[in-house]
Design a protein around this motif. Structure first.
Motif, PDB file in Angstrom:
ATOM      1  N   LEU A 126     -46.598 -71.347 -17.017  1.00 61.94           N
ATOM      2  CA  LEU A 126     -46.455 -72.807 -16.879  1.00 61.94           C
ATOM      3  C   LEU A 126     -45.104 -73.134 -16.259  1.00 61.94           C
ATOM      4  CD1 LEU A 126     -47.871 -73.929 -20.358  1.00 61.94           C
ATOM      5  CD2 LEU A 126     -49.024 -74.127 -18.162  1.00 61.94           C
ATOM      6  N   LEU A 127     -44.057 -72.474 -16.761  1.00 64.89           N
ATOM      7  CA  LEU A 127     -42.711 -72.720 -16.234  1.00 64.89           C
ATOM      8  C   LEU A 127     -42.657 -72.369 -14.746  1.00 64.89           C
ATOM      9  CD1 LEU A 127     -39.716 -73.477 -16.659  1.00 64.89           C
ATOM     10  CD2 LEU A 127     -39.284 -71.091 -17.209  1.00 64.89           C
ATOM     11  N   ASP A 128     -43.200 -71.207 -14.382  1.00 65.14           N
ATOM     12  CA  ASP A 128     -43.190 -70.802 -12.961  1.00 65.14           C
ATOM     13  C   ASP A 128     -43.854 -71.856 -12.085  1.00 65.14           C
ATOM     14  OD1 ASP A 128     -41.847 -68.502 -13.442  1.00 65.14           O
ATOM     15  OD2 ASP A 128     -43.612 -67.206 -13.479  1.00 65.14           O
ATOM     16  N   ARG A 129     -44.919 -72.481 -12.609  1.00 62.58           N
ATOM     17  CA  ARG A 129     -45.668 -73.461 -11.800  1.00 62.58           C
ATOM     18  C   ARG A 129     -44.978 -74.826 -11.707  1.00 62.58           C
ATOM     19  NH1 ARG A 129     -51.526 -72.417 -14.451  1.00 62.58           N
ATOM     20  NH2 ARG A 129     -51.981 -70.340 -13.608  1.00 62.58           N
ATOM     21  N   VAL A 130     -44.173 -75.172 -12.718  1.00 61.48           N
ATOM     22  CA  VAL A 130     -43.603 -76.538 -12.713  1.00 61.48           C
ATOM     23  C   VAL A 130     -42.126 -76.591 -12.325  1.00 61.48           C
ATOM     24  CG1 VAL A 130     -45.217 -77.409 -14.465  1.00 61.48           C
ATOM     25  CG2 VAL A 130     -43.009 -76.490 -15.199  1.00 61.48           C
ATOM     26  N   LYS A 131     -41.464 -75.430 -12.307  1.00 61.62           N
ATOM     27  CA  LYS A 131     -39.994 -75.474 -12.177  1.00 61.62           C
ATOM     28  C   LYS A 131     -39.489 -76.024 -10.840  1.00 61.62           C
ATOM     29  CE  LYS A 131     -39.543 -70.608 -10.974  1.00 61.62           C
ATOM     30  NZ  LYS A 131     -39.419 -69.287 -11.540  1.00 61.62           N
TER      31      LYS A 131
END
Ligand code: S3P
Length: 189
Positions: free
Chosen positions: A125-130
């Motif tokens: 999730l972090l990789d996709r939103v950062k």
């Protein structure tokens, strides 16, 4: 899947299946927007993005709505948009990650269609939103620990609303869509 898709599209046209709204739910970055666009293409169903609808209606980005009017105002607009869905069926609907925070949204969504929960690990999730600063909830909180703790707080609500659950980690958007279609067809049997 190509032949199967043709058959599924014919069934949709004759309203034998998916004559309801397919609602995509899940945490920010779970892939709702991407999957909704692909699903709408595959199934030839209309796609409605709740955040996009609010953005257009208000004439400003979600982050500006939060900043100028506060989160409660945004949640009111979100609830109104969900309630408006009652007027139509047969859409793919991509919902904002916080839609489960209000029980009135949950009740409306349960009665309006099937709810598809997209899951991913906090790291994915972090990789996709950062790379984006369009999510006010995450501004200043862009780390795995925050995502994990907010996910834990919301998880029960997501699971309670979900008719089907699809894990998106390490899967292509096509694979996710095929899994959704198969699981939705199974629900009918
Ligand atoms: C939110 C998720 C966002 C958007 C808003 C609040 C949330 O949508 O509705 O920034 O509280 O989880 P996405 O899940 O599409 O990023």
């Amino acid at each position: 899947m190509a032949m199967e898709l043709k058959r599924i599209r014919e069934m949709i046209k004759s309203e034998e299946i998916f004559n309801y709204n397919i609602m995509l739910i899940g945490f920010m970055g779970s892939g709702k927007t991407t999957v909704s666009k692909k699903l709408s293409e595959m199934l030839e169903m209309k796609c409605i993005e709740i955040d996009e609808y609010i953005k257009k209606e208000q004439g400003m980005p979600i982050s500006d709505i939060f900043e100028k009017f506060g989160e409660k105002h945004f949640r009111d607009l979100e609830s109104k948009a969900i309630e408006n869905l009652k007027k139509s069926t047969g859409n793919i609907v991509s919902c904002g990650g916080g839609v489960v925070l209000r029980s009135r949204n949950i009740e409306a969504m349960k009665s309006q269609g099937k709810n598809v929960l997209l899951m991913a690990s906090p790291k994915t999730l972090l990789d996709r939103v950062k790379g984006s600063d369009e999510r006010p909830i995450l501004n200043g909180n862009m780390d795995v620990d925050f995502i994990e703790s907010l996910m834990k707080k919301r998880q029960e609500k997501y699971l309670d609303l979900a008719d089907i659950i699809v894990d998106t980690d390490k899967k292509s958007v096509e694979e996710v869509c095929e899994e959704i279609i198969k699981k939705l067809i199974k629900l009918r049997n």
